[in-house]
Design a protein around this motif. Structure first.
Motif, PDB file in Angstrom:
ATOM      1  N   GLU A 125     -55.249  16.409   1.231  1.00 12.80           N
ATOM      2  CA  GLU A 125     -54.719  15.452   2.196  1.00 12.80           C
ATOM      3  C   GLU A 125     -55.495  15.564   3.494  1.00 12.80           C
ATOM      4  OE1 GLU A 125     -50.503  15.842   2.787  1.00 12.80           O
ATOM      5  OE2 GLU A 125     -50.178  16.360   0.691  1.00 12.80           O
ATOM      6  N   ARG A 144     -55.360  13.757   7.370  1.00 12.59           N
ATOM      7  CA  ARG A 144     -54.745  12.825   8.317  1.00 12.59           C
ATOM      8  C   ARG A 144     -55.840  12.101   9.077  1.00 12.59           C
ATOM      9  NH1 ARG A 144     -49.486  11.311   7.772  1.00 12.59           N
ATOM     10  NH2 ARG A 144     -48.477  13.060   6.779  1.00 12.59           N
ATOM     11  N   LEU A 186     -53.231   8.307   6.184  1.00 12.14           N
ATOM     12  CA  LEU A 186     -53.512   9.499   5.402  1.00 12.14           C
ATOM     13  C   LEU A 186     -54.510   9.159   4.305  1.00 12.14           C
ATOM     14  CD1 LEU A 186     -52.540  12.460   4.667  1.00 12.14           C
ATOM     15  CD2 LEU A 186     -50.854  11.353   3.209  1.00 12.14           C
ATOM     16  N   LEU A 228     -55.984  10.574   0.685  1.00 12.13           N
ATOM     17  CA  LEU A 228     -55.824  11.519  -0.416  1.00 12.13           C
ATOM     18  C   LEU A 228     -57.111  11.533  -1.215  1.00 12.13           C
ATOM     19  CD1 LEU A 228     -52.286  10.416  -1.663  1.00 12.13           C
ATOM     20  CD2 LEU A 228     -52.837  12.221  -0.035  1.00 12.13           C
ATOM     21  N   ALA A 260     -47.971   6.562   3.706  1.00 17.55           N
ATOM     22  CA  ALA A 260     -47.959   7.952   4.161  1.00 17.55           C
ATOM     23  C   ALA A 260     -46.532   8.446   4.359  1.00 17.55           C
ATOM     24  CB  ALA A 260     -48.761   8.092   5.457  1.00 17.55           C
ATOM     25  N   TRP A 286     -45.249   9.227   0.932  1.00 17.55           N
ATOM     26  CA  TRP A 286     -45.924  10.443   0.452  1.00 17.55           C
ATOM     27  C   TRP A 286     -45.305  11.687   1.090  1.00 17.55           C
ATOM     28  CZ3 TRP A 286     -49.005  11.886  -3.346  1.00 17.55           C
ATOM     29  CH2 TRP A 286     -49.670  13.114  -3.254  1.00 17.55           C
TER      30      TRP A 286
END
Length: 134
Positions: A30, A32, A38, A40, A76, A79
């Motif tokens: 992950e 930011r 975000l 992935l 996000a 998630w």
């Protein structure tokens, strides 16, 4: 040559909403991009014939291939709500409350998003917290 995919057991709406999403352990990185966004990064799983073609025609080893998925603020938020304890229904409720979305619309959006994450191998489902994987 073309095979139909076997479908898993059909769940009722109540059963599906009672499942608990779990992030795939150790496979996902992950990052930011901002407080709301975000990224992935995850390893791609290729079918054997696709991997063979890539080995033959590409210089990149198929095992080294990664996928990237950038999530906006709402993605996000969902998630971040996946913790292995909350059910799909609870995640949809919290999402709806956060974004002032009708409960049914939140439910549909969250389940579609989780289905896409599952298709990419980023999440799996269990029958309740600490339950057996499906």
């Amino acid at each position: 040559m073309f095979r139909r995919r076997k479908k898993g057991p059909q769940l009722t709406r109540t059963q599906a909403l009672g499942l608990t999403p779990v992030k795939s352990p150790g496979l996902i990185r992950e990052e930011r991009l901002s407080p709301e966004a975000l990224r992935l990064t995850y390893p791609l799983t290729l079918r054997p014939w696709t991997a063979a073609l890539m080995r033959r025609f590409s210089r990149q080893e198929p095992a080294a291939m990664t996928g990237r998925l950038e999530l906006d603020e709402m993605g996000a938020a969902v998630w971040d709500l996946i913790d292995g304890r909350r059910s799909v229904k609870r995640i949809a409720e919290l999402f709806g409350e956060s974004y002032q979305v009708h409960p049914r619309e939140a439910e549909v959006s969250v389940t579609r998003f989780l289905r896409e994450l599952g298709r990419r191998g980023l999440v799996g489902m269990t029958e309740g917290p600490g339950g057996k994987p499906l």
